[in-house]
Design a protein around this motif. Structure first.
Motif, PDB file in Angstrom:
ATOM      1  N   ASP A 194      10.274  21.088  -4.700  1.00 30.99           N
ATOM      2  CA  ASP A 194       9.073  20.288  -4.950  1.00 30.99           C
ATOM      3  C   ASP A 194       7.867  20.793  -4.165  1.00 30.99           C
ATOM      4  OD1 ASP A 194      10.516  18.605  -6.650  1.00 30.99           O
ATOM      5  OD2 ASP A 194      11.234  17.429  -4.959  1.00 30.99           O
ATOM      6  N   ALA A 195       7.756  22.091  -4.041  1.00 29.28           N
ATOM      7  CA  ALA A 195       6.619  22.722  -3.357  1.00 29.28           C
ATOM      8  C   ALA A 195       6.436  22.182  -1.940  1.00 29.28           C
ATOM      9  CB  ALA A 195       5.337  22.552  -4.164  1.00 29.28           C
ATOM     10  N   GLY A 196       7.537  21.769  -1.338  1.00 30.58           N
ATOM     11  CA  GLY A 196       7.474  21.269   0.042  1.00 30.58           C
ATOM     12  C   GLY A 196       6.828  19.911   0.163  1.00 30.58           C
ATOM     13  N   GLN A 197       6.833  19.147  -0.932  1.00 31.25           N
ATOM     14  CA  GLN A 197       6.159  17.843  -0.903  1.00 31.25           C
ATOM     15  C   GLN A 197       7.116  16.656  -0.762  1.00 31.25           C
ATOM     16  OE1 GLN A 197       4.006  17.810  -4.577  1.00 31.25           O
ATOM     17  NE2 GLN A 197       2.899  19.673  -4.090  1.00 31.25           N
ATOM     18  N   SER A 198       8.400  16.907  -0.553  1.00 34.06           N
ATOM     19  CA  SER A 198       9.334  15.772  -0.462  1.00 34.06           C
ATOM     20  C   SER A 198       9.102  15.030   0.852  1.00 34.06           C
ATOM     21  CB  SER A 198      10.780  16.260  -0.479  1.00 34.06           C
ATOM     22  OG  SER A 198      10.943  17.265  -1.423  1.00 34.06           O
ATOM     23  N   VAL A 199       8.961  13.744   0.761  1.00 35.27           N
ATOM     24  CA  VAL A 199       8.766  12.945   1.974  1.00 35.27           C
ATOM     25  C   VAL A 199       9.764  11.790   2.007  1.00 35.27           C
ATOM     26  CG1 VAL A 199       6.310  13.407   2.342  1.00 35.27           C
ATOM     27  CG2 VAL A 199       6.983  11.537   0.857  1.00 35.27           C
ATOM     28  N   THR A 200       9.999  11.295   3.222  1.00 39.57           N
ATOM     29  CA  THR A 200      10.838  10.113   3.336  1.00 39.57           C
ATOM     30  C   THR A 200       9.969   8.889   3.099  1.00 39.57           C
ATOM     31  OG1 THR A 200      10.389   9.944   5.695  1.00 39.57           O
ATOM     32  CG2 THR A 200      12.335  11.179   5.055  1.00 39.57           C
ATOM     33  N   LEU A 201      10.582   7.820   2.636  1.00 37.69           N
ATOM     34  CA  LEU A 201       9.850   6.580   2.427  1.00 37.69           C
ATOM     35  C   LEU A 201      10.048   5.714   3.669  1.00 37.69           C
ATOM     36  CD1 LEU A 201      10.998   6.049  -1.249  1.00 37.69           C
ATOM     37  CD2 LEU A 201       8.790   6.899  -0.484  1.00 37.69           C
ATOM     38  N   GLY A 202       8.976   5.274   4.236  1.00 31.29           N
ATOM     39  CA  GLY A 202       9.033   4.509   5.484  1.00 31.29           C
ATOM     40  C   GLY A 202       7.962   5.023   6.423  1.00 31.29           C
ATOM     41  N   LEU A 203       7.703   4.286   7.467  1.00 35.19           N
ATOM     42  CA  LEU A 203       6.655   4.696   8.403  1.00 35.19           C
ATOM     43  C   LEU A 203       7.253   5.239   9.694  1.00 35.19           C
ATOM     44  CD1 LEU A 203       3.686   2.167   8.505  1.00 35.19           C
ATOM     45  CD2 LEU A 203       3.609   4.577   7.933  1.00 35.19           C
ATOM     46  N   PRO A 204       6.769   6.321  10.267  1.00 33.28           N
ATOM     47  CA  PRO A 204       5.823   7.236   9.648  1.00 33.28           C
ATOM     48  C   PRO A 204       6.537   8.044   8.570  1.00 33.28           C
ATOM     49  CG  PRO A 204       6.610   8.140  11.719  1.00 33.28           C
ATOM     50  CD  PRO A 204       7.219   6.778  11.602  1.00 33.28           C
ATOM     51  N   PHE A 205       5.781   8.435   7.533  1.00 31.88           N
ATOM     52  CA  PHE A 205       6.458   9.238   6.515  1.00 31.88           C
ATOM     53  C   PHE A 205       6.697  10.637   7.091  1.00 31.88           C
ATOM     54  CE2 PHE A 205       2.019  10.063   5.390  1.00 31.88           C
ATOM     55  CZ  PHE A 205       2.036  11.430   5.221  1.00 31.88           C
ATOM     56  N   VAL A 206       7.802  11.201   6.693  1.00 32.42           N
ATOM     57  CA  VAL A 206       8.220  12.474   7.269  1.00 32.42           C
ATOM     58  C   VAL A 206       8.416  13.485   6.151  1.00 32.42           C
ATOM     59  CG1 VAL A 206       9.982  13.609   8.678  1.00 32.42           C
ATOM     60  CG2 VAL A 206       9.471  11.207   9.068  1.00 32.42           C
TER      61      VAL A 206
END
Lengths: 537, 137
Positions: free
Chosen positions: A69-81
């Protein structure tokens, strides 16, 4: 043989002894070992096979080509990672820093005591590690090419009396081009795409690239094959199908994709643990403004470490950022950003990696098997540890002669003096106050254990519920390691290859289809003497 | 499809506002940045694209709220001043809006060989050097 979508003119149906899904640190060693043992091995890889010539010093382009995903995968939650994962032949090994650290003893002890994995012994692991280190040319980073950035930080750490050193890496004749996370341009880094996979292909394995495994076929509680589909990037139309009937299926898609595939197929879910227990190594970085040019990003990106605080779950490891990556991680915008980038030649960078204690993560089935949702909630203890790592890095940078240190913490983006450090040490960090965190090494989502009630796979790597379905990637690691996991994933993969070999041999002797004659002798047949039996001659 | 093109045009208009260069550095090539941003967004997840385009709308909404004028109607320096006010906001989530929007632009601009060379990273020389050198097992 490598089979790309352009080589296919229709649906493909075939047979194999073993299908391996994924060609990273887990899948590639299994494929190589079993192919060399004479089995018909098929590897299915979602990414493309890139060669040395494709790794051209362009970090931005590398993100879109080699990362999921072009390095765009993030975790859901704060702070996002930001969760960076490779998606290419070789998996993340193609785009990691090549760090090869063994499993810390206290972690193995915990596996024995809490997860009942007593048959994974220290002696056995040490034999596997030694063999792996020889195969991958692992040695400590050469100070000659480590890079000025790393040497400056190391000097700062030593001035403060902290334990520090050069990282063992799987690189042969490394020149320190500084591009490990974007593909090694000289082929020095012994990632799976230049080591395990070419050897597997030489031994007769077939590799299907740009093919997504979709369905794991199970009959009467036993796995019987895999269905997948080829795709071309940017094309919406569905590609041709691949169906492989096999005696054994090895899932090695990584700790995010493997549980997602299981959940979408509704198999091996009985323990309720698939997707749970996600552990990652949250990482933070500091940028220091120095008096002298650092020569970044030349040098080995991850050549030095400070392990003084490893017992507290804080590992400091080197990192260098090429200009486009540095630009996208700076915590400023507009004119200030431009001004900061002008100072790029004087910037030093270093990173921290946290071994979690009280954070909670989980992978949940997303809209498709390849897009799971990743939830991650930082625990207050881990937030505190993260803050402490920034404090330590700033302290070391100042000892190394930095004028200013930049952190991603709101309110402390610029640290100019020991007074600022003291202010930060008394500050109670909140979840929404950190920007630009990334994490690596997702683990634990199909954990290994001694009881089907609370684990997904046995210590052999086979799932408790589906016979001949093995999992061989970071998802089986029952806890966070606190160190980069590739060597441990590979060690467990070799171990699993041995058990698969035993299973296949026993079913062959019971009258099933035979294997090809082994070309190089059997390297994996016994868990007591795996991998290097043929090398001992 | 039209909606996508409309948003892409919005992205293009944001490039000169969000991407500043300092004195002596190569100028921004709008076409190059725009082409890379398009590729970057299309190779990512639909969720990220959705978030990205939502943030564009948020930024424009903020401009309407604060200045009573659409962002596109502002002169370049005015628009940059507006963004500076957001960067210096106390709310970290608000600050994150332009930071996230500018990430693909930074990746594109600072990924250019001439820009990297101006910052002391000799990409083409290293490419040549690496091409001559192959490590074999």
């Amino acid at each position: 043989m490598i089979i790309r979508p352009s080589d296919i003119s229709g649906d493909v149906r075939r047979e194999a002894d073993v299908v391996v899904i994924g060609s990273g640190a887990g899948g590639a060693p299994v494929a190589k070992e079993l192919a060399e043992a004479g089995y018909r091995v098929v590897v299915i890889e979602e990414g493309e096979y890139f060669k040395r010539q494709d790794f051209d010093f362009h970090a931005s382009r590398a993100l879109t080509r080699f990362y999921r995903d072009a390095g765009q995968s993030v975790t859901l939650g704060l702070p996002f990672v930001l969760l960076l994962q490779g998606m290419t032949v070789g998996g993340t090994t193609t785009v990691n820093s090549g760090t090869c650290l063994r499993l810390p003893r206290h972690v193995l002890k915990r596996w024995h005591l809490e997860y009942g994995l007593r048959d994974i012994t220290e002696e056995e692991l040490n034999l596997l590690y030694a063999a792996l280190e020889e195969y991958l040319f692992v040695k400590r980073a050469d100070p000659e090419v480590a890079g000025k950035n790393a040497l400056l930080f190391l000097e700062g750490a030593r001035k403060l009396g902290y334990s520090a050193g050069f990282i063992p890496r799987n690189a042969k004749d490394c020149e320190g081009y500084g591009m490990c996370p974007y593909g090694c341009p000289s082929g020095a880094k012994q990632s799976a795409n230049v080591s395990w996979i070419p050897d597997a292909l030489k031994a007769g394995a077939d590799l299907y690239t740009r093919c997504r495994a979709e369905r794991i076929m199970v009959r009467s509680g036993r796995v019987v094959g895999v269905r997948g589909r080829f795709y071309r990037p940017g094309e919406r139309a569905k590609g041709h199908r691949l169906e492989v009937e096999a005696r054994v299926v090895v899932l090695a898609g990584g700790a995010l994709q493997t549980p997602s595939l299981l959940m979408h197929n509704r198999i091996a879910l009985g323990s309720g643990q698939v997707g749970r227990n996600l552990s990652i190594h949250p990482c933070g970085g500091t940028i220091a403004l120095l008096e002298e040019e650092t020569g970044n990003p030349r040098g080995i990106p991850q050549s030095t470490y400070v392990d003084e605080f490893a017992p507290d779950g804080i590992m400091l490891e080197g990192v260098t950022l090429p200009p486009p990556v540095m630009a996208s991680t700076l915590p400023w915008g507009g004119r200030r950003h431009a001004e900061a980038m002008r100072l790029y030649p004087y910037c030093g960078t270093f990173g921290s990696m946290i071994s979690e204690h009280d954070s909670v993560g989980r992978v949940v089935a997303g809209p498709s098997a390849r897009q799971p949702l990743v939830f991650y909630r930082f625990g207050s203890g881990d937030l505190e540890r993260l803050k402490r790592s920034f404090l330590l890095m700033a302290e070391i940078w100042f000892a190394a002669g930095a004028r200013r240190v930049f952190t991603p913490i709101e309110g402390f983006r610029e640290i100019n003096s020991p007074r600022d450090l003291e202010r930060l040490s008394f500050h109670r960090l909140k979840r929404g106050e950190i920007y630009g965190l990334s994490a690596y090494h997702p683990m634990g989502t199909c954990r290994m254990g001694s009881d089907p009630e609370w684990s997904v796979v046995k210590s052999t790597g086979e799932t408790w519920e589906v016979e001949n379905l093995y999992i061989c990637d970071a998802s089986v690691l029952p806890t966070s390691l606190g160190v980069n996991p590739q060597l441990t994933i590979m060690a467990l993969a070799l171990r699993t290859a041995g058990f698969i070999d035993e299973r296949l041999q026993s079913s062959t002797s019971a009258g099933k289809a035979g294997r090809r004659p082994a070309e190089k002798g059997l390297g994996v047949s016994s868990k007591k003497a795996p991998f290097f039996r043929d090398r001992r001659g | 499809m039209r909606w996508r093109e409309y948003l892409q045009r919005r992205v293009e208009k944001l490039i000169p506002v969000l991407l500043c260069t300092s004195y002596g550095q190569p100028e921004v090539d709008l076409e190059q940045v725009s082409a890379f941003s398009r590729e970057f967004l299309s190779s990512g997840t639909p969720a990220f694209r959705l978030l990205y385009f939502t943030l564009i709308l948020v930024l424009e909404g903020l401009c309407m709220l604060r200045l009573r004028r659409p962002l596109q109607s502002l002169a370049l320096e005015q628009a940059r001043d507006f963004l500076e006010s957001i960067y210096s906001s106390r709310t970290s989530l608000l600050k994150a809006v332009p930071l996230l929007l500018s990430a693909p632009f930074y990746l594109a601009h600072y990924g250019r060989e001439d820009v990297q060379e101006a910052l002391g990273f000799p990409v083409s020389a290293l490419q040549e050097e690496a091409a001559k050198r192959e490590v074999t097992r």
